[in-house]
Design a protein around this motif. Structure first.
Motif, mmCIF file in Angstrom:
data_model
loop_
_atom_site.group_PDB
_atom_site.id
_atom_site.type_symbol
_atom_site.label_atom_id
_atom_site.label_comp_id
_atom_site.label_asym_id
_atom_site.label_seq_id
_atom_site.Cartn_x
_atom_site.Cartn_y
_atom_site.Cartn_z
ATOM 1 N N PHE A 68 0.808 -1.218 0.000
ATOM 2 C CA PHE A 68 0.000 0.000 0.000
ATOM 3 C C PHE A 68 0.841 1.267 0.000
ATOM 4 N N ASP A 69 2.064 1.216 0.556
ATOM 5 C CA ASP A 69 2.869 2.433 0.636
ATOM 6 C C ASP A 69 3.776 2.630 -0.576
ATOM 7 N N PHE A 70 3.673 1.751 -1.577
ATOM 8 C CA PHE A 70 4.474 1.918 -2.794
ATOM 9 C C PHE A 70 3.749 2.850 -3.747
ATOM 10 N N GLU A 71 4.469 3.854 -4.227
ATOM 11 C CA GLU A 71 3.904 4.838 -5.147
ATOM 12 C C GLU A 71 4.708 4.844 -6.441
ATOM 13 N N MET A 72 3.981 4.905 -7.564
ATOM 14 C CA MET A 72 4.624 5.043 -8.869
ATOM 15 C C MET A 72 3.867 6.126 -9.633
ATOM 16 N N LYS A 73 4.464 7.314 -9.750
ATOM 17 C CA LYS A 73 3.804 8.461 -10.348
ATOM 18 C C LYS A 73 4.330 8.691 -11.756
ATOM 19 N N ASP A 74 3.387 8.830 -12.695
ATOM 20 C CA ASP A 74 3.747 9.161 -14.076
ATOM 21 C C ASP A 74 3.981 10.662 -14.188
ATOM 22 N N ILE A 75 5.075 11.046 -14.831
ATOM 23 C CA ILE A 75 5.420 12.455 -15.004
ATOM 24 C C ILE A 75 5.889 12.671 -16.443
ATOM 25 N N LYS A 76 6.120 13.921 -16.797
ATOM 26 C CA LYS A 76 6.606 14.288 -18.123
ATOM 27 C C LYS A 76 7.893 15.071 -17.976
ATOM 28 N N LEU A 77 8.909 14.662 -18.700
ATOM 29 C CA LEU A 77 10.165 15.406 -18.781
ATOM 30 C C LEU A 77 10.227 15.989 -20.192
ATOM 31 N N GLY A 78 9.754 17.213 -20.316
ATOM 32 C CA GLY A 78 9.600 17.766 -21.663
ATOM 33 C C GLY A 78 8.485 17.029 -22.386
ATOM 34 N N LYS A 79 8.853 16.356 -23.460
ATOM 35 C CA LYS A 79 7.875 15.572 -24.213
ATOM 36 C C LYS A 79 7.980 14.073 -23.947
ATOM 37 N N ASN B 84 20.208 -1.581 -13.471
ATOM 38 C CA ASN B 84 19.348 -2.761 -13.621
ATOM 39 C C ASN B 84 18.192 -2.682 -12.637
ATOM 40 N N LEU B 85 17.210 -3.538 -12.837
ATOM 41 C CA LEU B 85 15.997 -3.500 -12.028
ATOM 42 C C LEU B 85 16.245 -3.924 -10.583
ATOM 43 N N HIS B 86 17.236 -4.759 -10.390
ATOM 44 C CA HIS B 86 17.562 -5.150 -9.012
ATOM 45 C C HIS B 86 18.000 -3.934 -8.201
ATOM 46 N N GLN B 87 18.839 -3.085 -8.788
ATOM 47 C CA GLN B 87 19.306 -1.895 -8.074
ATOM 48 C C GLN B 87 18.161 -0.922 -7.818
ATOM 49 N N VAL B 88 17.211 -0.864 -8.738
ATOM 50 C CA VAL B 88 16.035 -0.018 -8.516
ATOM 51 C C VAL B 88 15.284 -0.489 -7.271
ATOM 52 N N THR B 89 15.029 -1.785 -7.206
ATOM 53 C CA THR B 89 14.312 -2.341 -6.061
ATOM 54 C C THR B 89 15.064 -2.095 -4.767
ATOM 55 N N TRP B 90 16.368 -2.297 -4.812
ATOM 56 C CA TRP B 90 17.198 -2.110 -3.615
ATOM 57 C C TRP B 90 17.153 -0.668 -3.133
ATOM 58 N N ASN B 91 17.234 0.295 -4.055
ATOM 59 C CA ASN B 91 17.217 1.707 -3.661
ATOM 60 C C ASN B 91 15.846 2.128 -3.151
ATOM 61 N N VAL B 92 14.775 1.605 -3.732
ATOM 62 C CA VAL B 92 13.435 1.921 -3.237
ATOM 63 C C VAL B 92 13.268 1.411 -1.807
ATOM 64 N N LEU B 93 13.733 0.196 -1.544
ATOM 65 C CA LEU B 93 13.617 -0.383 -0.200
ATOM 66 C C LEU B 93 14.475 0.353 0.810
ATOM 67 N N ASP C 16 16.138 -11.864 3.810
ATOM 68 C CA ASP C 16 14.846 -11.178 3.790
ATOM 69 C C ASP C 16 14.952 -9.720 4.224
ATOM 70 N N THR C 17 15.796 -9.432 5.208
ATOM 71 C CA THR C 17 15.849 -8.073 5.747
ATOM 72 C C THR C 17 16.884 -7.194 5.061
ATOM 73 N N LYS C 18 17.963 -7.780 4.529
ATOM 74 C CA LYS C 18 19.052 -7.001 3.917
ATOM 75 C C LYS C 18 19.494 -5.877 4.859
ATOM 76 N N THR C 19 19.763 -6.237 6.087
ATOM 77 C CA THR C 19 20.153 -5.257 7.104
ATOM 78 C C THR C 19 21.572 -4.763 6.841
ATOM 79 N N THR C 20 21.752 -3.453 6.955
ATOM 80 C CA THR C 20 23.078 -2.864 6.772
ATOM 81 C C THR C 20 23.918 -3.064 8.019
ATOM 82 N N VAL C 21 25.095 -3.639 7.832
ATOM 83 C CA VAL C 21 26.038 -3.884 8.919
ATOM 84 C C VAL C 21 27.374 -3.266 8.542
ATOM 85 N N ASN C 22 27.929 -2.453 9.427
ATOM 86 C CA ASN C 22 29.225 -1.816 9.185
ATOM 87 C C ASN C 22 30.264 -2.342 10.163
#
Length: 525
Positions: free
Chosen positions: A53-64, A118-127, A200-206
């Protein structure tokens, strides 16, 4: 071909191409490239975030040109997204855009960004709480670092309080925790390596260390143990601690944990390695040795005479919390001759009419206090402390008046409980509480001989322990004379010129010269 081989082969063939869409984006080694068609890219991403429910995908225009921006509204500040990104796309251009670099230069020159391929990086950055821009006809995407949602403010640590020293503590945001370390150690050789753990969590560990100080063998061992962790989810530093601790059955903690940035900074300057987990206010420090759990950062902010006295109090309190109840059981049951006559008469007079033997009496009281302590922690703060204090007073007084326990036993249980709270590190005091019950049973069975036998076995066990290859009792066993300046007592800081030798650091000297604050000599005569 045998039947077994045929069945195994068929099973293998069935599993060969069995990769779900969800698994595709969990495995970073599997990457799916962009399509040139925007609608196809949107369809692939929507498959992953269906019924979110909290995922948003908005269509926009960049020029044409058609484009879309996708994000999780629960992971970023939507007002910042509008101000930094959406309000910047109103600019109209007449020429066609053929690459993502031009999109960034034309529309978003001041917004922090990163290119993804790639699409994997898109998913990772959204999460991870970023907004991703996809443009029709371009096989790259642009991610924007937008301000996150509200987080807990930096406050004083709740479990490791001090009177003198910094009052800030780690919080659940790992970026903030890193900044607290960097404020204290402004050194370009302070390194932070990032890992993502949990399928499942992909928790960041430093893991953090100072490059020109930390021993390379210890650092490599930490990296090796971190990389070997394969688990579905990592929610706290305690999960990591169990995976990296030396595989030894022991109640003693082999990894030091703290929520104080100054403590972690001090350990890094000594040559240790720190581990921080996103979502946890507790950082880990390795290797951990026994003397670490008797030290507090406040020891180095107070005059060394006072710090040495307080440290000795901690060691004495540890022995009181561990041994005092079992000593009472042994002396009152087997070794009456070891007590002064007047004390023996007083204790026996108080025990007259008590229906239980000393071991049952003290086990019941110790267990009752543990229940009250746990209840006080779990209950709401407004009433938890009141319940634990009032409960202890009421139950103790009522038990004495009812003749179930003696007055001296209440004093012993109370002193033992107070002594167990002296330890600066909570999980070390837990091990003391656990061993105390075993000692009581040993004393009930064998008297002082049982206590002595258990203590000998405990020392043998402690000597056998290792933390990342470092003996747990170092620098006491093996004994290192030069290291005794900061073990049972603390010598002046200016006299402690070397880092711990057991860490075998690249730079063993931490204070050069002799900055002893001696008064100037007078030549008036």
């Amino acid at each position: 071909m045998s039947l077994r081989q045929l069945l195994f082969r068929r099973k293998k063939n069935k599993q060969a191409n069995k990769t779900t869409e969800k698994e595709l984006f969990q495995d970073e080694s599997i990457e799916k490239n962009f399509y040139r068609d925007l609608e196809t890219n949107k369809s692939e991403i929507n498959k992953l975030f269906v019924q979110t429910f909290d995922f948003e995908m908005k269509d926009i225009k960049l020029g044409k040109q058609k484009a879309c921006i996708c994000y999780l509204e629960s992971m970023l500040d939507t007002n910042e997204l509008s101000n930094k990104v959406l309000n910047s796309i109103n600019k109209s251009i007449s020429h066609e855009i053929n690459d993502i670099e031009t999109v960034r230069d034309e529309f978003f020159p001041t917004v922090p960004y990163q290119y993804v391929e790639n699409l994997h990086q898109v998913t990772w950055n959204v999460l991870n709480g970023q907004a991703v821009l996809l443009v029709d006809g371009i096989t790259k995407a642009l991610t924007f670092k937008i301000g996150g949602t509200e987080q807990r403010a930096i406050t004083e640590p709740s479990t490791q309080t001090i009177l003198r020293g910094p009052k800030d503590g780690f919080i659940e945001d790992i970026s903030t925790n890193i900044s607290l370390i960097r404020k204290r150690i402004k050194n370009p050789r302070l390194k932070f390596e990032r890992y993502h753990l949990g399928t499942d969590t992909k928790t960041t560990v430093n893991i953090s260390y100072i490059e020109n100080i930390t021993n390379q063998d210890i650092l490599d061992e930490v990296r090796k143990r971190i990389k070997k962790i394969e688990v579905g989810g990592v929610l706290d530093s305690g999960n990591i601690e169990e995976f990296i601790t030396d595989k030894t059955l022991t109640p003693f903690p082999l990894v030091f944990n703290t929520e104080r940035p100054d403590t972690i900074a001090g350990h890094l300057l000594e040559g240790k390695v720190a581990i921080m987990i996103d979502g946890s206010p507790f950082a880990l420090s390795v290797p951990g040795v026994l003397v670490d759990f008797f030290e507090s950062s406040e020891d180095y902010y107070q005059p060394y005479f006072m710090a040495s006295f307080i440290r000795m109090v901690r060691y004495i309190s540890f022995m009181i919390a561990l041994v005092l109840p079992s000593l009472y059981v042994a002396l009152s049951t087997y070794h009456h001759e070891l007590m002064p006559t007047q004390l023996l008469i007083s204790i026996q007079a108080q025990r007259e009419g008590v229906p239980f033997p000393a071991v049952i009496e003290i086990l019941v009281m110790e267990l009752t206090f543990e229940i009250l302590r746990e209840a006080g922690i779990r209950m709401p703060r407004a009433v938890g402390q009141t319940v634990s204090i009032v409960g202890a007073l009421v139950i103790g007084q009522a038990a004495v008046e009812a003749g179930l326990v003696s007055n001296v036993l209440v004093i012993i249980v109370a002193l033992t409980a107070i002594a167990s709270f002296v330890s600066p590190i909570y999980n070390f005091s837990i091990s003391t509480r656990l061993l105390r019950f075993i000692l009581i049973l040993m004393a009930a069975g064998l008297g002082l001989y049982g206590i002595l036998l258990f203590l000998i076995l405990m020392v043998i066990h402690l000597v056998s322990l290792r933390s990342f290859g470092i003996p747990y009792l170092t620098p006491v066993a093996p004994f290192q004379l030069t290291e005794q300046k900061d073990v049972f007592v603390r010598f002046p800081i200016w006299s402690n010129k070397r880092r711990p030798t057991y860490l075998k650091t690249k730079s063993p000297i931490k204070i050069k010269g002799n900055p002893s604050p001696s008064p100037p000599t007078s030549d008036n005569g």
